[in-house]
Design a protein around this motif. Structure first.
Motif, PDB file in Angstrom:
ATOM      1  N   THR A 294       0.802  -1.249  -0.114  1.00  0.00           N
ATOM      2  CA  THR A 294      -0.029   0.001   0.095  1.00  0.00           C
ATOM      3  C   THR A 294       0.750   1.261  -0.159  1.00  0.00           C
ATOM      4  N   PRO A 295       1.692   1.229   0.808  1.00  0.00           N
ATOM      5  CA  PRO A 295       2.629   2.599   0.814  1.00  0.00           C
ATOM      6  C   PRO A 295       3.465   2.854  -0.756  1.00  0.00           C
ATOM      7  N   ALA A 296       3.842   1.599  -1.237  1.00  0.00           N
ATOM      8  CA  ALA A 296       4.368   1.788  -2.685  1.00  0.00           C
ATOM      9  C   ALA A 296       3.431   2.366  -3.566  1.00  0.00           C
ATOM     10  N   LEU A 297       2.306   1.885  -3.551  1.00  0.00           N
ATOM     11  CA  LEU A 297       1.094   2.201  -4.531  1.00  0.00           C
ATOM     12  C   LEU A 297       0.764   3.722  -4.155  1.00  0.00           C
ATOM     13  N   LEU A 298       0.663   4.224  -2.953  1.00  0.00           N
ATOM     14  CA  LEU A 298       0.325   5.589  -2.678  1.00  0.00           C
ATOM     15  C   LEU A 298       1.302   6.488  -3.097  1.00  0.00           C
ATOM     16  N   ASP A 299       2.786   6.215  -3.078  1.00  0.00           N
ATOM     17  CA  ASP A 299       3.616   6.745  -3.890  1.00  0.00           C
ATOM     18  C   ASP A 299       3.458   7.031  -5.230  1.00  0.00           C
ATOM     19  N   VAL A 300       3.397   6.065  -5.910  1.00  0.00           N
ATOM     20  CA  VAL A 300       3.025   5.956  -7.309  1.00  0.00           C
ATOM     21  C   VAL A 300       1.765   6.932  -7.593  1.00  0.00           C
ATOM     22  N   LEU A 301       0.613   6.962  -6.828  1.00  0.00           N
ATOM     23  CA  LEU A 301      -0.619   7.479  -6.900  1.00  0.00           C
ATOM     24  C   LEU A 301      -0.303   9.333  -6.875  1.00  0.00           C
ATOM     25  N   ALA A 302       0.908   9.530  -5.902  1.00  0.00           N
ATOM     26  CA  ALA A 302       1.287  10.657  -5.276  1.00  0.00           C
ATOM     27  C   ALA A 302       2.013  11.611  -6.544  1.00  0.00           C
ATOM     28  N   ARG A 303       3.043  10.517  -7.050  1.00  0.00           N
ATOM     29  CA  ARG A 303       3.733  10.866  -8.305  1.00  0.00           C
ATOM     30  C   ARG A 303       3.047  11.473  -9.375  1.00  0.00           C
ATOM     31  N   HIS A 304       1.918  10.573  -9.738  1.00  0.00           N
ATOM     32  CA  HIS A 304       1.043  11.021 -10.727  1.00  0.00           C
ATOM     33  C   HIS A 304      -0.167  11.980 -10.555  1.00  0.00           C
ATOM     34  N   GLU A 305      -0.334  12.072  -9.211  1.00  0.00           N
ATOM     35  CA  GLU A 305      -1.023  13.130  -8.685  1.00  0.00           C
ATOM     36  C   GLU A 305      -2.635  12.762  -9.370  1.00  0.00           C
TER      37      GLU A 305
ATOM     38  N   HIS B 108       0.879  -8.055 -19.130  1.00  0.00           N
ATOM     39  CA  HIS B 108      -0.497  -8.383 -19.252  1.00  0.00           C
ATOM     40  C   HIS B 108      -1.260  -7.449 -18.560  1.00  0.00           C
ATOM     41  N   ILE B 109      -0.929  -6.893 -17.485  1.00  0.00           N
ATOM     42  CA  ILE B 109      -1.669  -6.181 -16.412  1.00  0.00           C
ATOM     43  C   ILE B 109      -1.825  -4.755 -17.297  1.00  0.00           C
ATOM     44  N   THR B 110      -0.535  -4.391 -17.682  1.00  0.00           N
ATOM     45  CA  THR B 110      -0.452  -3.112 -18.488  1.00  0.00           C
ATOM     46  C   THR B 110      -1.351  -3.061 -19.457  1.00  0.00           C
ATOM     47  N   ARG B 111      -1.317  -4.210 -20.292  1.00  0.00           N
ATOM     48  CA  ARG B 111      -2.163  -4.222 -21.774  1.00  0.00           C
ATOM     49  C   ARG B 111      -3.675  -4.038 -21.549  1.00  0.00           C
ATOM     50  N   VAL B 112      -4.116  -4.863 -20.390  1.00  0.00           N
ATOM     51  CA  VAL B 112      -5.679  -4.538 -20.097  1.00  0.00           C
ATOM     52  C   VAL B 112      -5.893  -3.436 -19.694  1.00  0.00           C
ATOM     53  N   LEU B 113      -5.184  -2.988 -18.715  1.00  0.00           N
ATOM     54  CA  LEU B 113      -5.677  -1.510 -18.258  1.00  0.00           C
ATOM     55  C   LEU B 113      -5.426  -0.490 -19.107  1.00  0.00           C
ATOM     56  N   SER B 114      -4.520  -0.459 -20.137  1.00  0.00           N
ATOM     57  CA  SER B 114      -4.554   0.427 -21.180  1.00  0.00           C
ATOM     58  C   SER B 114      -5.780   0.363 -22.281  1.00  0.00           C
TER      59      SER B 114
ATOM     60  N   ARG C  96       3.143   2.563 -15.239  1.00  0.00           N
ATOM     61  CA  ARG C  96       3.214   2.884 -16.753  1.00  0.00           C
ATOM     62  C   ARG C  96       1.827   3.382 -17.245  1.00  0.00           C
ATOM     63  N   VAL C  97       0.761   2.722 -16.818  1.00  0.00           N
ATOM     64  CA  VAL C  97      -0.539   2.830 -17.486  1.00  0.00           C
ATOM     65  C   VAL C  97      -1.059   4.330 -17.073  1.00  0.00           C
ATOM     66  N   ILE C  98      -1.125   4.661 -15.729  1.00  0.00           N
ATOM     67  CA  ILE C  98      -1.715   6.078 -15.461  1.00  0.00           C
ATOM     68  C   ILE C  98      -1.303   7.131 -16.499  1.00  0.00           C
ATOM     69  N   PRO C  99       0.260   7.182 -16.700  1.00  0.00           N
ATOM     70  CA  PRO C  99       0.282   8.344 -17.789  1.00  0.00           C
ATOM     71  C   PRO C  99      -0.178   8.161 -19.188  1.00  0.00           C
ATOM     72  N   LEU C 100      -0.151   6.973 -19.689  1.00  0.00           N
ATOM     73  CA  LEU C 100      -0.855   6.603 -20.900  1.00  0.00           C
ATOM     74  C   LEU C 100      -2.333   7.008 -20.984  1.00  0.00           C
TER      75      LEU C 100
ATOM     76  N   ARG D 246      -4.056  10.402 -22.874  1.00  0.00           N
ATOM     77  CA  ARG D 246      -5.406  10.134 -23.757  1.00  0.00           C
ATOM     78  C   ARG D 246      -6.770  10.947 -23.308  1.00  0.00           C
ATOM     79  N   GLY D 247      -6.407  11.984 -22.535  1.00  0.00           N
ATOM     80  CA  GLY D 247      -7.205  12.729 -22.098  1.00  0.00           C
ATOM     81  C   GLY D 247      -8.051  12.389 -20.849  1.00  0.00           C
ATOM     82  N   LEU D 248      -8.096  11.132 -20.201  1.00  0.00           N
ATOM     83  CA  LEU D 248      -8.839  10.549 -19.404  1.00  0.00           C
ATOM     84  C   LEU D 248      -8.623  10.989 -18.058  1.00  0.00           C
ATOM     85  N   ARG D 249      -9.494  11.687 -17.298  1.00  0.00           N
ATOM     86  CA  ARG D 249      -9.217  11.985 -15.874  1.00  0.00           C
ATOM     87  C   ARG D 249      -9.446  10.912 -14.804  1.00  0.00           C
ATOM     88  N   PHE D 250      -8.808  10.939 -13.704  1.00  0.00           N
ATOM     89  CA  PHE D 250      -9.162   9.846 -12.862  1.00  0.00           C
ATOM     90  C   PHE D 250      -9.837  10.397 -11.639  1.00  0.00           C
TER      91      PHE D 250
END
Length: 234
Positions: free
Chosen positions: A59-70, A179-185, A211-215, A219-223
């Motif tokens: 969870t802390p590692a994921l929180l860091d990724v989410l924070a980095r990508h805002e 695989h995870i990247t391809r499906v989420l993309s 990788r996926v969040i910036p992609l 494409r103009g998608l908001r989280f």
């Protein structure tokens, strides 16, 4: 071994929901009926949901990724793990992410439990999360997406919006970062993405999301966080 009828019935519902999710993934956004859990986020946006935490390593590692990508996410927490990691649950909330109820012990198939057991699983989790973050959640996801009329009714008794998903990379199986990247993309406007930060080695999930969040943003998608029912769509 002969399975009891509630078990077989619950498994048949789970199979039916696979088709419902595939249909909702293709269907344009429209307001839905309250009898169903949410399958879609708002128009032009995607909602990243994360199940099975909080986990002291992932969870802390994921929180860091989410924070980095805002980007915000919605974390569906298991009550027993929240009781073990209250500070981590609080860190999720303080970072601005939404928090949902994912049952106390993650029993499956959830729809095969009697109503009393479902109430205990949901009610105790409400208390554990409220103890950790200061308020009870307003969202609920059944373990394994195990929905039934009874499950939806019990969730409603607790004032909870039931939340499903439309994009599932099955990251809990650890199928590999590509695989995870391809499906989420493949996610598109209105989709709810399903990932996990607990229950196993989630390094693949975290690497794929990095990788996926910036992609998706390119494409103009908001989280967005998953909205509670009074502001939600189906």
């Amino acid at each position: 071994m002969t399975r009891p009828l509630p078990y077989l019935w619950a498994r048949s519902l789970e199979a039916l929901l696979l088709g419902v999710r595939a249909h909702r993934r293709r269907r344009p956004f429209t307001p839905g009926r309250r009898a169903w859990p949410l399958f879609n986020a708002e128009t032009g946006a995607v909602a990243l949901t994360v199940d099975d935490g909080p986990d002291p390593r992932w969870t802390p590692a994921l929180l860091d990724v989410l924070a980095r990508h805002e980007v915000p996410a919605t974390f569906f927490l298991i009550g027993a793990r929240t009781a073990e990691q209250p500070r981590l649950a609080r860190r999720i909330a303080e970072a601005g992410h939404a928090i949902g109820n994912h049952s106390m012990h993650h029993p499956q198939p959830f729809a095969a439990l009697d109503a009393a057991r479902q109430r205990a699983e949901i009610g105790e989790t409400q208390e554990r999360i409220a103890d950790a973050v200061g308020q009870p959640p307003r969202l609920f996801r059944a373990p394994g997406g195990g929905w039934s009329r009874t499950v939806l009714g019990v969730a409603a008794e607790h004032g909870l919006t039931a939340v499903d998903w439309t994009v599932n990379p099955s990251d809990w199986k650890e199928p590999g970062v590509p695989h995870i990247t391809r499906v989420l993309s493949r996610s598109g406007p209105g989709h709810i993405l399903l990932c996990h930060d607990g229950g196993g080695d989630r390094s693949q999930t975290i690497a794929a999301l990095d990788r996926v969040i910036p992609l998706l943003k390119e494409r103009g998608l908001r989280f967005v966080p998953v909205p509670a029912r009074d502001a939600a769509v189906a």
